[in-house]
Design a protein around this motif. Structure first.
Motif, PDB file in Angstrom:
ATOM      1  N   MET A 318       0.982  -0.566   0.072  1.00 46.11           N
ATOM      2  CA  MET A 318      -0.245   0.108  -0.447  1.00 46.11           C
ATOM      3  C   MET A 318       1.017   1.310  -0.291  1.00 46.11           C
ATOM      4  O   MET A 318       0.221   2.112  -0.595  1.00 46.11           O
ATOM      5  CB  MET A 318      -1.286  -0.267   1.054  1.00 46.11           C
ATOM      6  CG  MET A 318      -2.018   1.154   1.336  1.00 46.11           C
ATOM      7  SD  MET A 318      -1.098   2.662   1.811  1.00 46.11           S
ATOM      8  CE  MET A 318      -1.298   2.055   3.387  1.00 46.11           C
ATOM      9  N   ALA A 319       2.315   1.730   1.349  1.00 51.65           N
ATOM     10  CA  ALA A 319       3.175   2.534   0.798  1.00 51.65           C
ATOM     11  C   ALA A 319       3.395   2.622  -0.667  1.00 51.65           C
ATOM     12  O   ALA A 319       4.114   3.877  -0.322  1.00 51.65           O
ATOM     13  CB  ALA A 319       3.854   1.861   1.986  1.00 51.65           C
ATOM     14  N   LEU A 320       3.834   1.862  -1.143  1.00 49.32           N
ATOM     15  CA  LEU A 320       5.002   1.927  -2.502  1.00 49.32           C
ATOM     16  C   LEU A 320       3.207   3.295  -3.171  1.00 49.32           C
ATOM     17  O   LEU A 320       4.238   3.603  -3.993  1.00 49.32           O
ATOM     18  CB  LEU A 320       5.223   0.573  -2.755  1.00 49.32           C
ATOM     19  CG  LEU A 320       5.398   0.053  -2.874  1.00 49.32           C
ATOM     20  CD1 LEU A 320       6.687  -0.901  -3.138  1.00 49.32           C
ATOM     21  CD2 LEU A 320       7.567   0.621  -2.070  1.00 49.32           C
ATOM     22  N   ALA A 321       2.368   3.131  -2.992  1.00 50.95           N
ATOM     23  CA  ALA A 321       1.271   3.864  -3.827  1.00 50.95           C
ATOM     24  C   ALA A 321       1.875   3.594  -5.078  1.00 50.95           C
ATOM     25  O   ALA A 321       1.809   4.763  -6.241  1.00 50.95           O
ATOM     26  CB  ALA A 321       2.263   5.302  -3.546  1.00 50.95           C
ATOM     27  N   THR A 322       1.571   2.578  -5.741  1.00 52.36           N
ATOM     28  CA  THR A 322       1.389   2.395  -6.919  1.00 52.36           C
ATOM     29  C   THR A 322       0.037   1.402  -7.493  1.00 52.36           C
ATOM     30  O   THR A 322       0.475   0.234  -6.394  1.00 52.36           O
ATOM     31  CB  THR A 322       2.750   1.642  -8.117  1.00 52.36           C
ATOM     32  OG1 THR A 322       2.993   0.261  -7.595  1.00 52.36           O
ATOM     33  CG2 THR A 322       3.945   2.430  -7.624  1.00 52.36           C
ATOM     34  N   PRO A 323       0.103   1.883  -8.409  1.00 52.76           N
ATOM     35  CA  PRO A 323      -1.847   0.461  -8.734  1.00 52.76           C
ATOM     36  C   PRO A 323      -1.123  -1.407  -8.633  1.00 52.76           C
ATOM     37  O   PRO A 323      -1.654  -1.924  -8.396  1.00 52.76           O
ATOM     38  CB  PRO A 323      -1.834   0.646  -9.954  1.00 52.76           C
ATOM     39  CG  PRO A 323      -1.868   2.544  -9.898  1.00 52.76           C
ATOM     40  CD  PRO A 323      -0.555   2.304  -9.488  1.00 52.76           C
TER      41      PRO A 323
END
Lengths: 478, 127, 497, 161
Positions: A318-323
């Motif tokens: 989630m934290a990586l913030a890519t789909p």
């Protein structure tokens, strides 16, 4: 069935099961049989719901003006419902075998709360807004407490206190704070694709608000709030399976993921960089927990720390913030669920057959319990991330996500962690198959069929998941 | 100077009220003897009665009994009526207070705060 | 008859009281009390719906004397919300009192007991209904004086009730006297005691020091009466040693009424715009409220006597109401009203259940209830639910009030305070869980007396539990009523719900 | 005091006069200064005087204890029911205009009844207070602080034994 009816079915079947458990408390076979049967039906319903298109919504009641208990299955929720729905009958079947094999007491109470916990999990999975999620989140905490303290001795009570203390305190102090904060700022709590906070909140506050959720969701066991998970290991093994694979921790990371995707919005997180710090906290959690796991010789404790480490993957996704990474995280919920439940089933089977919990006492056991140990090996490989097992996909997608956003260091973290996994999980398999027994394994044989059946099925599930992966990849890109 | 003296002396009733109030309040707080506490409470309440009564007094005003003469200045009767009620309340409070003191004396053998607390502490220890 | 409901609300218990005193037979006195409180409850519900239907303030003129001269009874959204709380708790507590009083009070005193009981209820109703500031004082004293007597009646079993009642009397009287002093100053400034009239005339004199002093006296007096930290020391012994029925009645209502009166005076008369109000009273109430929440909760954690434990928890819960008041906003007031309502329900449930245990075992301590979960499961489940509501677990009433309380704080950007409130409410878990563990997870010690429960013993507590859960699951009408009550004092702002 | 002839004679003369004065204050209350409160206290003082001079037992004989509660409750009820009377006759609580065909006469009647209720209650309360406290003297020893201290010491000595 329509989606609405399926929601009703999924929510009410566990409750029905718990009611029937009480009703048939004096006929053990009927009591246990119906729970498994209802579980199978709910697995079917969850699968059907998973295949239906998204868009259905169901409002149960209005708590207060603008605050409803409502259910909106979206892809992520449907996936989690499917995981929980499929694993429930298997876990119940296993529970029955274990409880009888290990001669535990109070079966009725145990099965009752087991079913209630599944109900709460379904509520979390299908929830249509944060409030509903919070309600069922708390319900899950309180319904699993009697399971954790099932033994009722001083150690169990102490573990129960840690369990309840951390989970309730974190959820009331941080999570509820976050929920009400979102409510005060965005004016709504509904899960909306793309998030509801964009434009409603000063980007400066995003990391702080995200922290309220990341640490408020104690069930996600992000270090340093992971203490409850090893503590809860005093509980009977089916509870551990429930905690680790089906319900509790999965509900935790699911909540984190859901908040990230549908409250903050991946794009909003990426724009503001609000989740950058969480990547490193998750990395720390992954590595530290792996290292602690290596120091544990108690089988269940080692598996518990392994879970803490694996949960870090999902939070990181989630934290990586890519789909792409988010999809990987969602997939990991399923992959790790199938893998970890197998490992715990095996641990329980070993305990029932051998009455030992320490890894050093398990030398050579693989040769007397081949089915159990094969399943264990399969699941371990899946968790390590070896193809052709489900874990490989999710790890691959997480790495891809990390590359997308330029977190090269994270790539290293993931690789080192895989290596550590190999060490601490591999040791058990190697001892089982190749080491010479330190003591006589006389009279030790495979656990009863009610336990073997579920654990081989979940092990095969890990395998099947690898090939049916198309079905389980959720596209968060839109 | 004159203004100040006027202010000081013209409001003598308030000073009296405040002095009484403080005497009574001190009695309530500082005395361990329950009867003295009640006495303090009464003084405290009396100061309030005086506050009300002096406020109702209109300079040169007569008792508020209708005389039929439109030029008569009357004192304001309302504060007096109010304070009559307050006095009754005060008497009731005092009565309840004394009744309690009697019961306390009967069951503890003392009406000193400290002694009662000491007795209760002893009880807790033995229990 | 419908137009007389506001006065009947107060008059019925007031006039039933002398009858109860004259009736010697205890069942007759109880029956009369039961019928009276039941009727009062019906009346208050009728008033609530009547007021909601009309949507404006209902005024009843005593002796047909119009407002500034005569005394009027006012039913607006706020009093219509608080009246059912008092009469409802009064009714349920009376239902339970039949057994509790029979167990704890000498049979000869039953008539007098119920007379004082009715007077307390009438006094509290009067404080809520009346539109005259001095009348509030009179009713305050009516309810307090009979409450002192009720607390002292605990002496039959526990002589510590006597000093407790005495201290309650001293501090209660000091508080009431402070209130009267403030009122006197207000009267000097404005020449009226009618609340509505006061509110109208005060702006002309609001810059004077006397007006500010009046506010300080009134607020201080009511702080004492509502047991706001640090003026709460009378409350714990008074609740702990009073007869169980009295504890249940008073814990749920007495301090709440003072909270209501405080709101009525501070917001209804002085108004939020009153100079210095937000700084002085608002900040003070906020600070004391949060301090009280912590002190009460921590004291409850170390307490072993259950009545004392929940009395300490009441201090904490009053702190939350104070925080709602201190937020100085419509949402904050609504949260205070919500918590006033909800806390009455849960404390009623808890004290009724504990009272039943205390009436059997003589005392209710952690030792008494150890392992009691198996012997009296229904009663202990009531305590379990009440406790969960105190923590603020979702689907209980406590959750709803906490939700709005925090929202009120966040609307004012009091982030730190909101965080502290969360921490203190999470601490509540410690004392509630202590009880649950003792009752359900520990074995009953050998030789402990056998506890029993019959339907008539746990039904009163369970009525409250059901209400607690009901208002937690479907709180919409209550929340709307609470906001309507808040808007009586702080006019509605667009966008707030 | 019972033996003091002067006091006995004076009291015998005084008591009826006090009672008569009380009645005057009571029923003149709506024309001039006076009313139920004052009258009640004066009326009660007659009984108190009687008890002081002739002893508690004789006092009890004149005003038995059961009168107390009846007087207190009766007075309150007279007050309340007078108010209810106005309500029954179609006006608000405490409206006395309708108690008689002429509003003024109705007000007179109402205030007379109300004041009578007040007087009755106050008189009964006063007498009860006196007898309650006076009747307790046998049990009551008002202790000084040192006295209490001594008792405590002796009590703790006993406990040690």
């Amino acid at each position: 069935m329509s989606a609405e009816n399926l929601i009703y079915t999924l929510l009410s079947l566990p409750l029905l099961a718990s009611a029937l458990v009480l009703l048939f408390r004096n006929q053990p076979n009927l009591r246990d049989g119906q729970a498994v049967l209802l579980g199978i039906i709910s697995a079917g319903a969850a699968f059907q719901l998973y295949l239906l298109p998204t868009g259905a919504s169901l409002t149960l009641l209005e708590l207060a003006p603008g605050l409803t208990l409502s259910f909106t299955p979206e892809p992520l929720g449907k996936l989690f419902a499917l995981v929980a729905g499929t694993l429930w009958p298997l876990a119940t079947l296993y529970t029955i075998g274990y409880m009888r094999g290990a001669k535990e007491k109070n079966h009725t109470r145990f099965l009752f709360f087991y079913a209630v916990a599944i109900h709460a999990t379904m509520g979390i999975a299908l929830s249509g807004n944060l409030l509903t999620l919070f309600v069922f989140y708390e319900m899950l905490t309180f319904s699993t407490y009697p399971l954790v303290t099932h033994k009722g001795d001083e150690a169990a009570l102490k573990a129960g206190r840690v369990y309840l203390g951390i989970l309730v305190a974190s959820s009331i102090v941080f999570l509820l704070f976050g929920v009400i904060g979102v409510w005060a700022m965005a004016g709504t709590l509904d899960f909306v694709s793309g998030g509801i906070l964009a434009g409603k909140i000063d980007p400066f506050y995003v990391p702080a608000l995200l922290a309220l959720f990341a640490f408020g969701i104690g069930k996600a066991a992000l270090m340093p709030l992971h203490r409850w998970l090893p503590a809860a290991m005093v509980a009977p093994t089916p509870v551990s399976a429930l905690l680790h694979a089906v319900a509790v921790v999965k509900a935790g990371v699911f909540t984190v993921l859901k908040v990230g995707v549908y409250i903050f919005g991946i794009d909003f997180l990426k724009e503001t960089g609000g989740s950058e710090w969480l990547v490193w906290v998750a990395s720390f959690s992954i590595l530290a927990a792996s290292i602690v796991a290596m120091t544990k010789t108690n089988l269940k404790a080692r598996l518990a720390y392994s879970t803490v480490s694996q949960l870090g993957y999902i939070v990181m996704g989630m934290a990586l913030a890519t789909p792409f990474a988010a999809s990987g995280a969602a997939l990991h919920i399923a992959a790790h669920g199938a893998g970890k439940i197998t490992l715990f089933f095996c641990a329980g089977a070993i305990y029932v057959a051998h009455k030992r919990t320490d890894i050093q006492d398990m030398n050579g056991l693989g040769r007397t319990m081949p089915i159990t140990y094969t399943a264990f090996a399969l699941a371990a490989l899946s968790i390590i991330g070896v193809p052709p097992l489900a874990g490989a996909w999710s790890k691959f997608m997480l790495m891809g996500g990390a590359l997308d956003n330029g977190y090269l260091l994270v790539l290293g973290v993931l690789m080192v962690s895989s290596l550590l996994n190999l060490v601490y999980l591999g040791e058990i398999v190697i001892r089982g198959f190749f080491a010479n027994p330190t003591r006589k394994l006389k009279g030790v044989q495979e656990a009863p069929l009610t336990m073997l059946l579920p654990l081989s099925m979940t092990a095969l599930l890990s395998l099947a998941l690898f090939f049916a992966i198309d079905l389980f990849i959720i596209d968060f890109g839109g | 100077m004159i203004v100040m003296t006027d202010q000081l002396l013209g409001q003598w009733n308030y000073y009296l009220v405040i002095i009484l109030m403080m005497i009574g309040f001190y009695g309530v707080i500082a005395r361990g003897n329950m009867v003295k506490k009640i006495v303090g409470l009464n003084i405290f309440q009396t100061s309030v009665f005086m506050l009300y009564i002096s406020m109702g007094k209109v300079a040169e005003g007569s008792a508020p009994i209708l005389t039929g003469d439109p030029t008569t200045v009357y004192s304001n009767p309302l504060p007096h009526v109010l304070i009559l009620t307050a006095i009754v309340v005060g008497v009731s409070t005092t009565a309840v207070g004394y009744a309690l003191i009697i019961r306390i004396q009967e069951s503890f053998g003392t009406i000193e705060d400290d002694d009662i607390i000491a007795q209760l502490d002893d009880e807790e220890e033995t229990a | 008859m419908m137009q007389h409901l506001p006065i009947l609300q107060v008059l019925l218990p007031l006039l039933a009281s002398p009858f109860a005193a004259l009736l010697r037979g205890r069942d007759v006195a109880w029956g009369l009390t039961f019928v009276t409180t039941g009727l009062a409850f019906l009346i208050s519900i009728a008033l609530f719906f009547q007021q909601r239907a009309i949507g404006e303030t209902m005024i009843y003129e005593l002796g047909n004397w119009a407002a500034p001269l005569g005394i009027v009874y006012v039913i607006d959204a706020a009093s219509a919300l608080v009246l059912p709380v008092i009469s409802g708790i009064g009714f349920i507590a009376t239902l339970a009192a039949r057994q509790l009083v029979a167990a704890e009070i000498d049979a000869r005193d039953h008539g007098l007991f119920y007379a004082a009981w009715l007077l307390t209820i009438a006094g509290m109703m009067g404080q809520v209904t009346t539109g005259d500031a001095f009348n509030i004082f009179v009713f305050l004293e009516i309810s307090s004086l009979s409450a002192y007597a009720l607390v002292a009646m605990g002496a039959g079993r526990d002589r510590r009730a006597l000093p407790a009642a005495f201290n309650y009397l001293i501090l209660g009287t000091v508080g009431a006297t402070f209130y009267v002093i403030g009122l006197g100053l207000l009267y000097m400034l404005t020449g009226t005691l009618n609340l509505a009239d006061l509110a109208e005339r005060l702006p002309h004199v609001e810059e004077t020091r006397a007006a500010f002093t009046a506010m300080a006296f009134i607020a201080l007096g009511l702080f004492l009466k509502m047991a706001l930290f640090p003026l709460h020391f009378w409350l714990v012994p008074a609740y702990a040693h009073a007869p169980s029925a009295v504890t249940a009645l008073m814990a749920s209502t007495a301090t709440k009424v003072s909270v209501y009166v405080l709101i009525r005076l501070i917001f209804g008369v002085f108004g939020v715009e009153f100079p210095g109000l937000a700084d002085a009273v608002g900040l003070l109430v906020l600070t004391l409220g949060i301090a009280g929440a912590f002190v009460g909760t921590l004291a409850a954690i170390v307490e072993t006597d259950l009545k004392k434990l929940f009395a300490q928890s009441s201090i904490a819960q009053l702190g939350y109401m104070a925080i709602g008041i201190g937020a100085m906003s419509a949402t904050g007031l609504a949260a205070a009203f919500l918590h006033l309502f909800n806390h009455a329900l849960m404390k009623g449930a808890l004290f009724l259940a504990i009272g039943m245990i205390a009436a059997q075992a003589g005392r209710a301590t952690m030792g008494t209830i150890q392992g009691a979960g198996k012997q009296i499961p229904i009663t202990m489940t009531a305590i379990l639910f009440g406790g969960l509501a105190l923590i603020g677990v979702p689907l209980t009433a406590g959750f709803i009030s906490k939700l709005y309380l925090i929202r009120a704080l966040l609307e004012q950007n009091f982030w730190l305070l909101a965080g502290l409130t969360f921490i203190s409410s999470a601490l509540a878990l410690a004392y509630v869980w202590k009880i649950i563990e003792a009752a359900w997870l520990q074995p009953r010690p050998n030789g402990a007396p056998v506890l029993r429960e019959t339907a008539s013993q746990y039904i009163p507590a369970w009525i409250m539990v059901v209400a607690t859960l009901g208002f937690g699951i479907y709180a919409t009408p209550l929340v709307e009523a609470a906001f309507a009550a808040a808007h009586v004092f702080i006019p509605s702002v667009a966008g707030a719900n | 005091m019972q033996d003091d002839v002067v006091i006995r004679v004076v009291a015998k003369v005084m008591i009826p006069a006090v009672m008569l004065f009380a009645l005057y204050v009571q029923f003149h209350g709506d024309y001039g200064p006076g009313g139920g409160f004052q009258a009640g206290v004066i009326f009660a003082s007659a009984f108190v005087l009687n008890a002081v001079v002739f002893g508690l037992n004789k006092g009890r004989h004149v005003w038995p204890a059961r009168y107390n509660l009846m007087g207190i409750c009766g007075g309150v009820l007279i007050y309340g029911l007078t108010g209810v009377g106005g309500m029954v006759l179609g006006e608000n609580f405490l409206n006395f205009n309708v108690l008689s065909s002429d509003p003024i006469a109705g007000q007179h009647l109402g205030i007379l009844l109300v004041e009578f209720g007040v007087g009755l209650t106050v008189a009964a309360v006063m007498v009860m207070l006196f007898f309650t406290f006076a009747g307790r003297t046998a049990h009551l020893r008002l202790l000084s602080k040192s006295d209490a201290h001594e008792r405590k010491i002796s009590a703790s000595k006993k406990r040690r034994k």
